[in-house]
Enzyme design. Structure first.
Site, mmCIF file in Angstrom:
data_model
loop_
_atom_site.group_PDB
_atom_site.id
_atom_site.type_symbol
_atom_site.label_atom_id
_atom_site.label_comp_id
_atom_site.label_asym_id
_atom_site.label_seq_id
_atom_site.Cartn_x
_atom_site.Cartn_y
_atom_site.Cartn_z
ATOM 1 N N LYS A 84 0.780 -1.242 0.000
ATOM 2 C CA LYS A 84 0.000 0.000 0.000
ATOM 3 C C LYS A 84 0.813 1.295 0.000
ATOM 4 C CE LYS A 84 -0.333 0.575 4.953
ATOM 5 N NZ LYS A 84 -1.057 1.077 6.091
ATOM 6 N N SER A 124 -9.983 2.203 -2.513
ATOM 7 C CA SER A 124 -9.434 3.472 -2.027
ATOM 8 C C SER A 124 -10.023 4.640 -2.788
ATOM 9 C CB SER A 124 -7.920 3.427 -2.241
ATOM 10 O OG SER A 124 -7.362 4.699 -2.077
ATOM 11 N N ALA A 125 -10.097 5.760 -2.121
ATOM 12 C CA ALA A 125 -10.535 7.008 -2.754
ATOM 13 C C ALA A 125 -9.636 7.376 -3.931
ATOM 14 C CB ALA A 125 -10.498 8.127 -1.725
ATOM 15 N N TYR A 149 0.298 1.951 -7.295
ATOM 16 C CA TYR A 149 -0.580 1.480 -6.216
ATOM 17 C C TYR A 149 -2.033 1.788 -6.555
ATOM 18 C CZ TYR A 149 -3.344 1.559 -1.998
ATOM 19 O OH TYR A 149 -4.378 1.373 -1.109
ATOM 20 N N LYS A 153 -5.542 -0.738 -7.399
ATOM 21 C CA LYS A 153 -6.905 -0.670 -6.828
ATOM 22 C C LYS A 153 -7.921 -0.521 -7.957
ATOM 23 C CE LYS A 153 -5.892 -1.071 -2.522
ATOM 24 N NZ LYS A 153 -6.171 -2.320 -1.857
ATOM 25 N N ASN A 199 2.605 8.349 5.651
ATOM 26 C CA ASN A 199 1.304 8.963 5.914
ATOM 27 C C ASN A 199 1.400 9.979 7.051
ATOM 28 O OD1 ASN A 199 0.392 5.822 5.057
ATOM 29 N ND2 ASN A 199 -0.592 7.520 4.011
ATOM 30 N N ASP A 295 0.145 14.867 -4.876
ATOM 31 C CA ASP A 295 -0.920 15.169 -3.909
ATOM 32 C C ASP A 295 -2.031 16.001 -4.546
ATOM 33 O OD1 ASP A 295 -0.093 13.854 -1.644
ATOM 34 O OD2 ASP A 295 0.938 15.580 -0.765
HETATM 35 P P1 NAD Z 1 -1.457 -3.119 6.112
HETATM 36 O O1 NAD Z 1 -0.211 -3.166 5.312
HETATM 37 O O2 NAD Z 1 -1.337 -2.806 7.562
HETATM 38 O O3 NAD Z 1 -2.287 -4.477 5.945
HETATM 39 C C1 NAD Z 1 -2.220 -5.252 4.775
HETATM 40 C C2 NAD Z 1 -1.898 -6.667 5.220
HETATM 41 O O4 NAD Z 1 -1.835 -7.515 4.066
HETATM 42 C C3 NAD Z 1 -0.559 -6.797 5.944
HETATM 43 O O5 NAD Z 1 -0.755 -7.484 7.153
HETATM 44 C C4 NAD Z 1 0.304 -7.572 4.979
HETATM 45 O O6 NAD Z 1 1.257 -8.381 5.644
HETATM 46 C C5 NAD Z 1 -0.751 -8.391 4.246
HETATM 47 N N1 NAD Z 1 -0.355 -8.863 2.909
HETATM 48 C C6 NAD Z 1 0.153 -8.152 1.880
HETATM 49 N N2 NAD Z 1 0.371 -8.962 0.824
HETATM 50 C C7 NAD Z 1 -0.017 -10.201 1.199
HETATM 51 C C8 NAD Z 1 -0.023 -11.462 0.563
HETATM 52 N N3 NAD Z 1 0.426 -11.617 -0.694
HETATM 53 N N4 NAD Z 1 -0.484 -12.542 1.243
HETATM 54 C C9 NAD Z 1 -0.914 -12.406 2.528
HETATM 55 N N5 NAD Z 1 -0.927 -11.236 3.178
HETATM 56 C C10 NAD Z 1 -0.476 -10.143 2.522
HETATM 57 O O7 NAD Z 1 -2.435 -2.070 5.397
HETATM 58 P P2 NAD Z 1 -3.821 -1.478 5.896
HETATM 59 O O8 NAD Z 1 -3.623 -0.028 6.123
HETATM 60 O O9 NAD Z 1 -4.387 -2.337 6.950
HETATM 61 O O10 NAD Z 1 -4.648 -1.621 4.557
HETATM 62 C C11 NAD Z 1 -5.465 -2.747 4.295
HETATM 63 C C12 NAD Z 1 -5.971 -2.637 2.867
HETATM 64 O O11 NAD Z 1 -6.674 -1.402 2.716
HETATM 65 C C13 NAD Z 1 -4.863 -2.610 1.814
HETATM 66 O O12 NAD Z 1 -5.290 -3.333 0.687
HETATM 67 C C14 NAD Z 1 -4.743 -1.139 1.473
HETATM 68 O O13 NAD Z 1 -4.277 -0.944 0.163
HETATM 69 C C15 NAD Z 1 -6.169 -0.670 1.624
HETATM 70 N N6 NAD Z 1 -6.283 0.762 1.895
HETATM 71 C C16 NAD Z 1 -5.583 1.288 2.949
HETATM 72 C C17 NAD Z 1 -5.676 2.656 3.202
HETATM 73 C C18 NAD Z 1 -4.873 3.275 4.305
HETATM 74 O O14 NAD Z 1 -4.679 4.490 4.280
HETATM 75 N N7 NAD Z 1 -4.405 2.525 5.298
HETATM 76 C C19 NAD Z 1 -6.495 3.467 2.417
HETATM 77 C C20 NAD Z 1 -7.214 2.879 1.359
HETATM 78 C C21 NAD Z 1 -7.090 1.521 1.120
HETATM 79 C C1 WQD Z 2 -2.422 13.239 4.016
HETATM 80 C C2 WQD Z 2 -2.102 14.706 3.888
HETATM 81 C C3 WQD Z 2 -0.134 15.190 2.593
HETATM 82 C C4 WQD Z 2 2.755 13.401 5.345
HETATM 83 C C5 WQD Z 2 -2.632 8.161 0.911
HETATM 84 C C6 WQD Z 2 -2.773 7.420 -0.391
HETATM 85 C C7 WQD Z 2 -4.196 6.992 -0.584
HETATM 86 C C8 WQD Z 2 -4.703 6.221 0.635
HETATM 87 C C9 WQD Z 2 -4.446 6.938 1.911
HETATM 88 C C10 WQD Z 2 -4.373 3.907 0.346
HETATM 89 C C11 WQD Z 2 -1.662 15.100 2.485
HETATM 90 C C12 WQD Z 2 0.046 15.604 4.018
HETATM 91 C C13 WQD Z 2 1.585 13.839 4.745
HETATM 92 C C14 WQD Z 2 3.685 14.369 5.817
HETATM 93 C C15 WQD Z 2 2.193 16.101 5.105
HETATM 94 N N1 WQD Z 2 -4.005 4.985 0.800
HETATM 95 N N2 WQD Z 2 1.305 15.163 4.632
HETATM 96 N N3 WQD Z 2 3.352 15.690 5.674
HETATM 97 O O1 WQD Z 2 -1.807 11.130 0.459
HETATM 98 O O2 WQD Z 2 -4.142 11.613 1.336
HETATM 99 O O3 WQD Z 2 -3.475 9.307 0.871
HETATM 100 O O4 WQD Z 2 -3.064 7.321 1.994
HETATM 101 O O5 WQD Z 2 -5.216 3.709 -0.453
HETATM 102 O O6 WQD Z 2 -4.219 6.235 -1.733
HETATM 103 O O7 WQD Z 2 -2.386 8.267 -1.446
HETATM 104 O O8 WQD Z 2 -2.493 10.411 2.798
HETATM 105 O O9 WQD Z 2 -1.457 10.491 5.017
HETATM 106 O O10 WQD Z 2 0.033 10.483 2.984
HETATM 107 O O11 WQD Z 2 -1.332 12.496 3.482
HETATM 108 O O12 WQD Z 2 1.930 17.316 5.006
HETATM 109 O O13 WQD Z 2 4.743 14.045 6.327
HETATM 110 O O14 WQD Z 2 -0.999 14.995 4.745
HETATM 111 O O15 WQD Z 2 0.423 16.141 1.717
HETATM 112 O O16 WQD Z 2 -2.173 16.364 2.235
HETATM 113 P P1 WQD Z 2 -2.951 10.716 1.274
HETATM 114 P P2 WQD Z 2 -1.242 10.895 3.616
#
Ligand code: NAD
Ligand code: WQD
Length: 338
Positions: A84, A124-125, A149, A153, A199, A295
């Protein structure tokens, strides 16, 4: 219901496991611990007082996944398993496409062979791209992603939609998350990024605890009220509860449904900084720096559909998110590592 959490040891999966168990469901976890560790599952077990069947399995490994499905019959799958990190995906696009697409294809094959017809997917958004203006509605046409990435999605949504079109028994819920932050209020599970966080919230809490010297706010000259980017931050426990509603809803219908999981309320980076300082009674070292490539200035949801269809809406506010993030960070300065 009995729900298999693929990637269930991760940040969102571990919180969802707690919510599912609290709602009376059973969970089975498969994870290869690529970005997590078994300790997260042990903490979920301690929180819920339930032993969770869990398997160290790469979801791309069809034979190993099939063996889990045979041993642990389930009604529904939640597919969290994926890589991710946006920046890393630019450096290693093939690894991202391989892992994220392949986990999805393998899950779909193994589900079909084992007559499991319900899947909730972590989207994801980011799939809205830059073309769509916020608030973002599920009815909008998907946009152009700015990194591999995001494209994974985008493509996985397409794959799951095509699968549901072809197989009329399949129920697919595409959950588009906005920006999950926060942690379980116990402070025993939370987000545990490896290395320097990408993040915002982990960077903020690591700065507060002194692991990072200074937070750089990426850009102070955006066309927003205070010049910093606006996002739709959502407490991970609200997000987890949204998954409980989604698996219950998945049982009642067929085909594909897309649902935003956000609050619908945008906050700026400086709002986060100030809310974190106020909620936790501390001062954060931060400076305004240059913009980060890729961004968007503004990204937030319209959250009406989740309310209408799932009967779910976020309950926790920004103060809760900041307090719980800090509580986790303070209790676990090195994450799950001792
Ligand atoms: P995370 O990395 O903490 O969790 C993902 C988990 O998947 C991990 O435990 C990792 O070990 C496991 N994994 C990855 N590849 C694998 C594989 N091939 N087989 C088995 N396990 C595997 O991430 P998260 O923040 O908990 O996110 C969960 C899901 O949500 C992800 O698909 C991510 O892309 C999506 N997502 C996350 C966010 C965010 O900001 N955290 C936002 C939008 C979407
Ligand atoms: C949030 C805001 C940065 C770090 C990402 C992925 C998105 C989704 C969620 C999975 C932004 C600002 C950040 C820093 C900063 N993931 N920032 N200083 O970019 O909105 O979304 O995570 O699907 O796909 O793109 O999240 O937490 O990285 O940033 O100013 O050190 O914080 O510019 O405005 P983002 P983020």
């Amino acid at each position: 219901m009995r729900v298999l959490l693929a990637g269930g040891a991760g940040y969102i999966g571990s919180h969802t496991a707690v919510s599912l168990i609290e709602a009376g469901h059973e969970v089975v976890i498969v994870d290869n611990y690529d970005n997590s560790c078994p300790e997260a599952i042990a903490r979920v077990e301690a929180l819920t007082n339930i032993q969770i069947p869990h398997y160290e399995v790469d979801v791309k490994d069809k034979a190993a996944l099939d063996a889990v499905f045979k041993k642990e019959p389930v009604d529904c799958v939640i597919h969290f398993a994926g890589l991710k990190a946006v920046g890393e995906s630019v450096e290693k696009p093939v690894a991202y496409y391989r892992n994220n697409i392949d986990t999805t294809l393998t899950l779909l094959e193994v589900m079909k062979e084992n007559h499991v017809n319900q899947i909730v997917f972590s989207s994801s958004a980011t799939v809205y791209g830059a073309e769509n203006a916020s608030p973002l509605y599920e009815t909008m046409k998907k946009g152009t992603c700015t990194n591999p990435y995001g494209w994974t999605k985008w493509m996985m949504e397409q794959i799951l939609s095509d699968a549901a079109y072809a197989d009329k028994d399949l129920s697919v819920i595409l959950l588009r998350y906005f920006n999950p932050i926060g942690a379980h209020p116990s402070g025993t599970i939370g987000e545990d990024p490896q290395g320097i966080p990408n993040n915002l919230m982990p960077y903020v809490s690591q700065t507060a605890i002194g692991k990072r010297e200074c937070l750089t706010v990426f850009g102070g000259d955006y066309d927003t009220p205070d010049g910093t980017c606006l996002r739709d931050y959502i407490h991970v426990c609200d997000l987890a509860e949204g998954h409980v509603k989604a698996v219950e809803y998945a049982q009642t219908r067929k085909g594909v449904d897309i649902i935003n999981l956000g609050t619908g309320t945008p906050y700026s980076v400086l709002d986060i900084v100030h809310a974190f300082e106020k909620a936790n009674n501390l001062k954060l070292n931060y400076k305004i720096g240059p913009r980060r490539e890729g961004d968007l200035a503004v990204c937030f949801s319209n959250a009406d559909k989740a309310k209408e269809v799932l009967g779910w809406q976020a309950k926790r506010n920004l103060e809760d998110m900041c307090r719980d993030s800090w509580n986790w960070q303070k209790q676990n300065p090195n994450g799950y590592k001792k």
